[in-house]
Each structure stands twice: as structure tokens, then as C-alpha cells.
Design a protein around this motif. Structure first.
Motif, PDB file in Angstrom:
ATOM      1  N   LYS A 204       0.830  -1.213   0.000  1.00 55.92           N
ATOM      2  CA  LYS A 204       0.000   0.000   0.000  1.00 55.92           C
ATOM      3  C   LYS A 204       0.865   1.264   0.000  1.00 55.92           C
TER       4      LYS A 204
ATOM      5  N   TRP B 185       3.824   1.491  -1.340  1.00 50.73           N
ATOM      6  CA  TRP B 185       4.343   1.542  -2.713  1.00 50.73           C
ATOM      7  C   TRP B 185       3.288   2.090  -3.663  1.00 50.73           C
ATOM      8  N   TRP B 186       2.043   1.651  -3.492  1.00 50.20           N
ATOM      9  CA  TRP B 186       0.936   2.129  -4.328  1.00 50.20           C
ATOM     10  C   TRP B 186       0.741   3.639  -4.179  1.00 50.20           C
ATOM     11  N   LYS B 187       0.929   4.140  -2.971  1.00 53.43           N
ATOM     12  CA  LYS B 187       0.801   5.590  -2.759  1.00 53.43           C
ATOM     13  C   LYS B 187       1.840   6.357  -3.571  1.00 53.43           C
TER      14      LYS B 187
ATOM     15  N   GLU C 275       3.347   5.057  -6.509  1.00 54.62           N
ATOM     16  CA  GLU C 275       3.267   4.755  -7.940  1.00 54.62           C
ATOM     17  C   GLU C 275       1.840   4.741  -8.492  1.00 54.62           C
ATOM     18  N   GLY C 276       0.850   4.697  -7.615  1.00 53.36           N
ATOM     19  CA  GLY C 276      -0.526   4.474  -8.053  1.00 53.36           C
ATOM     20  C   GLY C 276      -1.124   5.586  -8.882  1.00 53.36           C
TER      21      GLY C 276
ATOM     22  N   TRP D   7      -5.536  -0.583  -4.854  1.00 53.12           N
ATOM     23  CA  TRP D   7      -4.116  -0.913  -4.649  1.00 53.12           C
ATOM     24  C   TRP D   7      -3.790  -2.330  -5.100  1.00 53.12           C
ATOM     25  N   ASN D   8      -4.702  -3.272  -4.832  1.00 45.87           N
ATOM     26  CA  ASN D   8      -4.438  -4.662  -5.206  1.00 45.87           C
ATOM     27  C   ASN D   8      -4.473  -4.850  -6.723  1.00 45.87           C
TER      28      ASN D   8
ATOM     29  N   PHE E 111      -3.704  -2.456  -8.999  1.00 43.87           N
ATOM     30  CA  PHE E 111      -2.475  -1.866  -9.529  1.00 43.87           C
ATOM     31  C   PHE E 111      -1.301  -2.830  -9.338  1.00 43.87           C
ATOM     32  N   ALA E 112      -1.209  -3.405  -8.142  1.00 42.71           N
ATOM     33  CA  ALA E 112      -0.127  -4.351  -7.873  1.00 42.71           C
ATOM     34  C   ALA E 112      -0.201  -5.533  -8.831  1.00 42.71           C
TER      35      ALA E 112
END
Length: 365
Positions: free
Chosen positions: A198, A200-202, A204-205, A213-214, A216-217
Motif C-alpha cells: 500500500k 508503494w501504491w501511494k 506509484e498508483g 491498490w491490489n 495496480f499491484a
């Protein structure tokens, strides 16, 4: 590999297939036999790995994930005259991916630095000038007899032969970095991995703010965008802007659909193994179904403006057919229900690939 005859070239068989029948003819005649020939080479190589754990995981990755290479090999059907480069390249790159996934999933370590160093091999593999290093330096298992280095070098040798590669390499590198980040964060201590993903998503998202988030991952975990860019690099006239458009058409939605479907059918298996599964983060199956259905539509929209649009539409329908026809679907009640609803009202192309996916599993394994 069997060379194309002059008559085949004159008839345009080196061009992208126009429909599902033409695509499957190429798959049966060229792609499946030649992918399996390459995999047999790497299987024999892996049998000589001195370290028993590394040998076990290398052989298991080839044995259980052969269909990953076969699916990736579809992109070689988009340019048969270059398949002598594309098939060895796709098989070697995907074999690195599957091998490292096994090493990290069943790891004797939970060290993120170890995982990142292992996956440096995937970054080195796409840069012909890179010098392979000891990718095992941070783990106890060390001696693979040069197996991973040989896989990296095979990729380097092949990408160096692609005439348009310089225009695509930055986009490929970008996707490979995202893939590496995902593999690091999703394999660390289970108590830490969700927060790490999460965070990381903040960062790169913003590339896809409409995705959870899931989702995007999941999109970062697909190699399809890389394989499509390998295919595009067969064109000596490829421009950087065209490569960027291709990447944008595949990432995040085509790539995301690929991995969400993979996780959809693996839910019981991942639950038993304690592995992270991106389909487990929805409140109920209806929400999951609606989100996957939305990703399908976004993916279809994204590929409309690409050259050879029919090829990319077939990839999308083929992904749905391949995963929803998997025997694991019938063994999981909720997955079976979601799959039936995704298949409802399917276009003929998807049904065509669904039948062929089942036939291939029954008769060719």
C-alpha cells in the motif's frame, strides 16, 4: 526452428494473424512445438544445477508453469519471420520470472534485499551491456552452475538482435522495475507485505488512480507488456512515442486482467500455501466480479487504437478463455460462479479460445 518458405512470406504469413483460426494455426504449427523445444533445453540445463534446492525450484518452475511460456509465445505468432528471436527470448525471460517466483514463494529467506538482488537478473536481461553478477549473494543457496547467468545472457543476445529495440528499451525497463518492486514487497514477511504494497501504491498508483491498490499491484506482475514490446521491437522503424503508446495500451489494464485472472483461479491454492492473493481483498464476490469486468472493458478500449487491433483483442479474449477454462475453476464454488458470470454472453472469439484451451490441456500435456 523451421524456417518460413518464400511462398509463405509472399502470402503474408509473417504478418499478424487476422482472426482466431489463423492465430491457432500458428500456435499449433509453430509456437507450441518451438516453445516446448526451448523449455526442454532449459529443463536439461536445470537438471545439472549442483545445489539441490535451486535445482528443485528451477525444475518445478518449468514443470508447473510451462503454460506461462506457451501463453507468452503467442506474441511470436504476431511476426513469424522473427520467431527465431522472439520465442527463445520470451521463453528465457519468462523462465527467469517463474524460477525467481518459486525461489521467493518457497524461500528460505524473507529478506527484501535478497529478493531485489535476485530480480536484478530480470533488469540485466533486458540490457545487453549489463554484466551479470552473483544474484544469490544474499542467500544460503549459491551454486546453480551458471543456470541463471545463462538465462540472462540468452535474453541479452536476443534483444540485441531486435532492430527496433532501442526505441522500446526504456518502456520495457520501466515495466521490469515495477515487476521487481512487486516481487520484493509481496514476498516479505506476511505481517509486513500488505502495508509495504500500500505504501508503494501511494508512490506509484497515480499512474492508474482509478485502480484499487491490489489491482495496480496485480498489473505490475504481468510480463505481457514486455512481450508485446519485444514484438514491436521487430520493426526497425519503431519510434519511442509508438513504444510509449504500446506500453500505455497494455499497462495497466491488459496486464492487470492477466494477473487478476491468474489470482482468481489460484485462491484455494494460495490460501493453503499462505501466499498473498490479490482477489482476496474484495468485500464479496460480486464486487470482485464487477471490478474484473470493468478491467476487461478498459483493456478492450485501450487496444482499439493500436496497429493490428485484432491481435490484441484476441489476447484479451484468449486470457479470459485460458483462465476460465482451467480445471481449478470447477474445484472452487465461488470461483466457478464468478467464472460462469464472466463467460455469460461471451463473443464467439472467446468461446473459440475456450474450446481450444480445453483441448490443448487434454491432448497436449
Amino acid at each position: 526452428m523451421e524456417a518460413l518458405s518464400l511462398s509463405e512470406i509472399e502470402q503474408g504469413r509473417y504478418l499478424s494473424p487476422r482472426g482466431p483460426i489463423g492465430l491457432m494455426k500458428r500456435v499449433y504449427k509453430y509456437v507450441l512445438p518451438e516453445v516446448r523445444e526451448c523449455l526442454q533445453f532449459w529443463r536439461q540445463d536445470a537438471e545439472g544445477i549442483p545445489d539441490p534446492e535451486l535445482r528443485k525450484q528451477a525444475l518445478a518452475s518449468i514443470e508447473t508453469k510451462q503454460f506461462h511460456c506457451e501463453g507468452g509465445g503467442i506474441y511470436a505468432a504476431g511476426n513469424l519471420s522473427m520467431r527465431h528471436i522472439l520465442i527463445p527470448l520470451i521463453v528465457a525471460y519468462q523462465t527467469i520470472s517463474d524460477y525467481l517466483d518459486n525461489l521467493c514463494d518457497r524461500s528460505t529467506s524473507q529478506d527484501p534485499d535478497d529478493f531485489r538482488l535476485l530480480h536484478q537478473s530480470m533488469l540485466d536481461a533486458i540490457h545487453p551491456e549489463a554484466s551479470p553478477v552473483n544474484y544469490y549473494a544474499l542467500r544460503s543457496e549459491q551454486n546453480d552452475g551458471g543456470y541463471l547467468h545463462r538465462l540472462v545472457r540468452k535474453c541479452q543476445e536476443m534483444v540485441a538482435l531486435l532492430p527496433g529495440y532501442s526505441a522500446a528499451v526504456q518502456e520495457i525497463h520501466d515495466l521490469a522495475v515495477l515487476y521487481t518492486d512487486l516481487q520484493v514487497y509481496k514476498h516479505i514477511n506476511p505481517d509486513l507485505r500488505e502495508d509495504a504494497l500500500k505504501d508503494w501504491w501511494k508512490e506509484e498508483g497515480e499512474r492508474a488512480p482509478h485502480l484499487h491498490w491490489n489491482e495496480f499491484a496485480a498489473a505490475t506482475g504481468s510480463t505481457l507488456g514486455v512481450f508485446m514490446l519485444f514484438l514491436a521491437s521487430c520493426d526497425p522503424g519503431l519510434s519511442s512515442s509508438a513504444a510509449s503508446s504500446i506500453r500505455a495500451a497494455y499497462f495497466p489494464h491488459v496486464c492487470g486482467l492477466h494477473i487478476m485472472l491468474d489470482y482468481l483461479i489460484d485462491q484455494d491454492e494460495d490460501r493453503a500455501g499462505g501466499d498473498l492473493n490479490f482477489c482476496n481483498y474484495y468485500d464479496n464476490p460480486d464486487i470482485m466480479l464487477n471490478r474484473i469486468a470493468s478491467i476487461v472493458e478498459w483493456a478492450r478500449k485501450d487496444v482499439r487504437n493500436l496497429p493490428e487491433t485484432s491481435m490484441h483483442r484476441m489476447v484479451i479474449e484468449g486470457l479470459l478463455a485460458l483462465y476460465l477454462s482451467d480445471p481449478k475453476v470447477s474445484e472452487q464454488r465461488e470461483v466457478r460462479s464468478v467464472s460462469k458470470r464472466l463467460m455469460k454472453g461471451s463473443p464467439l472469439t472467446r468461446l473459440f479460445f475456450f474450446v481450444h484451451s480445453r483441448w490443448i490441456r487434454k491432448h497436449m500435456y
